[in-house]
Design an enzyme around this catalytic site. Structure first.
Site, PDB file in Angstrom:
ATOM      1  N   GLU A  94       0.812  -1.211   0.000  1.00  0.00           N
ATOM      2  CA  GLU A  94       0.000   0.000   0.000  1.00  0.00           C
ATOM      3  C   GLU A  94       0.850   1.268   0.000  1.00  0.00           C
ATOM      4  OE1 GLU A  94      -3.902  -1.755   2.260  1.00  0.00           O
ATOM      5  OE2 GLU A  94      -2.326  -0.934   3.509  1.00  0.00           O
ATOM      6  N   CYS A 107       3.219   8.562   1.307  1.00  0.00           N
ATOM      7  CA  CYS A 107       3.735   7.634   2.319  1.00  0.00           C
ATOM      8  C   CYS A 107       4.027   6.300   1.619  1.00  0.00           C
ATOM      9  CB  CYS A 107       2.656   7.490   3.391  1.00  0.00           C
ATOM     10  SG  CYS A 107       3.139   6.458   4.752  1.00  0.00           S
ATOM     11  N   CYS A 114       6.508  -6.676   8.012  1.00  0.00           N
ATOM     12  CA  CYS A 114       7.612  -6.079   8.762  1.00  0.00           C
ATOM     13  C   CYS A 114       8.127  -7.099   9.772  1.00  0.00           C
ATOM     14  CB  CYS A 114       7.130  -4.832   9.498  1.00  0.00           C
ATOM     15  SG  CYS A 114       8.453  -3.884  10.277  1.00  0.00           S
ATOM     16  N   CYS A 118       6.306  -4.402  16.296  1.00  0.00           N
ATOM     17  CA  CYS A 118       5.886  -3.394  17.278  1.00  0.00           C
ATOM     18  C   CYS A 118       4.439  -3.725  17.667  1.00  0.00           C
ATOM     19  CB  CYS A 118       5.981  -1.989  16.694  1.00  0.00           C
ATOM     20  SG  CYS A 118       7.673  -1.541  16.246  1.00  0.00           S
ATOM     21  N   CYS A 121       1.173  -1.930  16.006  1.00  0.00           N
ATOM     22  CA  CYS A 121       1.182  -1.660  14.570  1.00  0.00           C
ATOM     23  C   CYS A 121       0.575  -2.827  13.773  1.00  0.00           C
ATOM     24  CB  CYS A 121       2.607  -1.408  14.101  1.00  0.00           C
ATOM     25  SG  CYS A 121       2.748  -1.138  12.331  1.00  0.00           S
ATOM     26  N   CYS A 340      -1.905   5.803   9.954  1.00  0.00           N
ATOM     27  CA  CYS A 340      -0.662   5.213  10.463  1.00  0.00           C
ATOM     28  C   CYS A 340      -0.937   3.904  11.182  1.00  0.00           C
ATOM     29  CB  CYS A 340      -0.005   6.124  11.489  1.00  0.00           C
ATOM     30  SG  CYS A 340       0.413   7.716  10.876  1.00  0.00           S
TER      31      CYS A 340
HETATM   32  N1  SAH Z   1       9.171   1.033  10.542  1.00  0.00           N
HETATM   33  C1  SAH Z   1       9.246   2.470  10.395  1.00  0.00           C
HETATM   34  C2  SAH Z   1       8.275   2.962   9.372  1.00  0.00           C
HETATM   35  C3  SAH Z   1       6.810   2.826   9.763  1.00  0.00           C
HETATM   36  S1  SAH Z   1       6.262   4.417   9.961  1.00  0.00           S
HETATM   37  C4  SAH Z   1       9.088   3.126  11.733  1.00  0.00           C
HETATM   38  O1  SAH Z   1       8.830   2.429  12.703  1.00  0.00           O
HETATM   39  O2  SAH Z   1       9.291   4.334  11.843  1.00  0.00           O
HETATM   40  C5  SAH Z   1       4.713   4.296  10.618  1.00  0.00           C
HETATM   41  C6  SAH Z   1       4.580   5.195  11.841  1.00  0.00           C
HETATM   42  O3  SAH Z   1       3.270   4.984  12.395  1.00  0.00           O
HETATM   43  C7  SAH Z   1       5.570   4.821  12.918  1.00  0.00           C
HETATM   44  O4  SAH Z   1       5.932   5.921  13.699  1.00  0.00           O
HETATM   45  C8  SAH Z   1       4.741   3.850  13.716  1.00  0.00           C
HETATM   46  O5  SAH Z   1       5.270   3.641  14.972  1.00  0.00           O
HETATM   47  C9  SAH Z   1       3.390   4.515  13.720  1.00  0.00           C
HETATM   48  N2  SAH Z   1       2.296   3.587  13.995  1.00  0.00           N
HETATM   49  C10 SAH Z   1       2.295   2.259  13.818  1.00  0.00           C
HETATM   50  N3  SAH Z   1       1.120   1.731  14.201  1.00  0.00           N
HETATM   51  C11 SAH Z   1       0.358   2.753  14.594  1.00  0.00           C
HETATM   52  C12 SAH Z   1      -0.981   2.841  15.061  1.00  0.00           C
HETATM   53  N4  SAH Z   1      -1.750   1.766  15.180  1.00  0.00           N
HETATM   54  N5  SAH Z   1      -1.458   4.059  15.372  1.00  0.00           N
HETATM   55  C13 SAH Z   1      -0.690   5.162  15.217  1.00  0.00           C
HETATM   56  N6  SAH Z   1       0.570   5.133  14.792  1.00  0.00           N
HETATM   57  C14 SAH Z   1       1.095   3.943  14.470  1.00  0.00           C
END
Ligand code: SAH
Length: 366
Positions: A94, A107, A114, A118, A121, A340
């Protein structure tokens, strides 16, 4: 059996120059090819009219200029657009476009799934399938530009952020040429500061990126204490907050006006209390940085909740009182699961994460 054709989108200018030289051609063919592919959005090598007929024939025997098939385009009520691109028979990724008054942010994804897992996420929850190639990464910009009618003179996309699916620095060797094409005048010509790599904190590659590409850096911090960050971002067990922030400091050291963006997802009752805000500001005191607060976006199967509006506001106020530039990221495109952490793409094989984790030598429990 015939070898698979070489995709010209897999190479930045330097890479293309080597390719042409290997073929007994002139170096400048690289920038000419890039002008066609990225400037004119022309993928048909036979239409590269400043190439001789013989060169076009040799090229088409061995090479293609190809982008993944566009499977779907969804438009949110707020104007956010999400594209699903088919990268192979079982995988799709996406890409999201977020239009705002004075900018348009794209984006971009770097992996199918991944490895980092985390806990808040959606991409992590889904596991890991594979790295995207340079062509598959830069093609996301290509397809978005095409769909939006973006051109060098009518820049619908003003910023590119590597904040889609995946951890860009875990796919460094393929992401780097894509970052180069984004910033190359014969590519998409984005200014260095307008291309941002977001990472959960792969410290060795932050250092490497500092050597290789003058881009902006965003760090997914999410917690000011190691114990809490270990729970949210398991990678923290390998590179703790102190180590990570030292690398960040080094990254901005000789760059005038550069600031690291600190991404901080606010999760109800987890990391959104005043003590967290104060501790965060203390950590960031010596680092040229700005804070981007992201209200947690819920997704199916996850028990976390978004922080209450009052907690978000209080957190922001504390950071601002400490003199830190602090913004709250508006939730965009959540009606089409484009916000996000909601990007999940589509793929079949979820079994390869543990093997990949071993390769990365992360002490992460999958
Ligand atoms: N792996 C990289 C790129 C992903 S960026 C990183 O961790 O930076 C996506 C961003 O959205 C990151 O800051 C991630 O932590 C955040 N994110 C992930 N899941 C989310 C969620 N459910 N709600 C809000 N932010 C989230």
């Amino acid at each position: 059996m015939k070898n698979a054709p070489i995709n010209l989108l897999n190479f930045d200018r330097e890479g293309l120059e080597s390719l042409f030289v290997e073929m007994g051609e002139q170096r400048f063919r690289a920038s000419q090819a890039m002008k066609w592919i990225y400037g004119e959005q022309q993928l048909d090598i036979n239409s590269f009219t400043n190439f001789s007929k013989t060169l076009r024939e040799t090229l088409t025997e061995q090479c293609v200029a190809a982008v993944p098939e566009l499977l779907s385009e969804q438009v949110s009520v707020d104007g956010t657009i999400k594209w699903l691109l088919k990268v192979d028979d079982v995988n799709a990724v996406e890409t999201v476009y977020i239009p705002e008054k004075n900018r348009g942010t794209l984006c971009v994804s770097s992996q199918v799934g991944c490895t980092l897992n985390c806990t808040f996420c959606a991409t992590g929850a889904q596991g890991f399938n594979r790295h995207l190639s340079t062509a598959e990464i830069i093609a996301q910009v290509w397809v978005a530009a095409k769909q939006l009618g973006h051109s060098l003179s009518d820049r619908k996309i003003t910023n590119v952020v590597m904040m889609g699916m995946g951890e860009p620095l875990a796919n460094y060797s393929r992401v780097l040429p894509a970052l180069n094409i984004m910033r190359d005048d014969f590519g998409f010509g984005f200014a260095n500061r307008r291309v941002t790599v977001s990472t959960a904190g792969l410290v060795p590659y932050i250092n490497q990126l500092n050597e290789d590409a003058d881009v902006s850096l965003a760090i997914s911090l999410h917690a000011p204490f190691d114990e809490l960050r270990n729970q949210l971002v398991p990678l923290n067990k390998k590179y703790d907050i102190k180590t990570l922030l030292a690398a960040c400091k080094n990254f901005v050291k000789d760059k005038r006006k550069a600031r690291i963006t600190i991404e901080y997802t606010l999760i109800d009752g987890m990391n959104d209390q005043p003590e967290h805000a104060h501790a965060l500001c203390k950590l960031l005191k010596q680092l040229p940085s700005k804070i981007n607060l992201i209200p947690f976006n819920p997704f199916p199967g996850n028990q976390f909740k978004q922080s209450k509006p009052a907690a978000i506001e209080q957190f922001k106020q504390i950071c601002m009182k400490h003199g830190l530039i602090t913004t709250v990221r508006k939730t965009r495109g959540d009606d089409i699961a484009a916000a996000c952490g909601q990007l999940a793409g589509d793929f079949m094989d979820r079994t390869r994460r543990s093997a990949e984790l071993k390769k990365l030598q992360l002490e992460v429990v999958a």
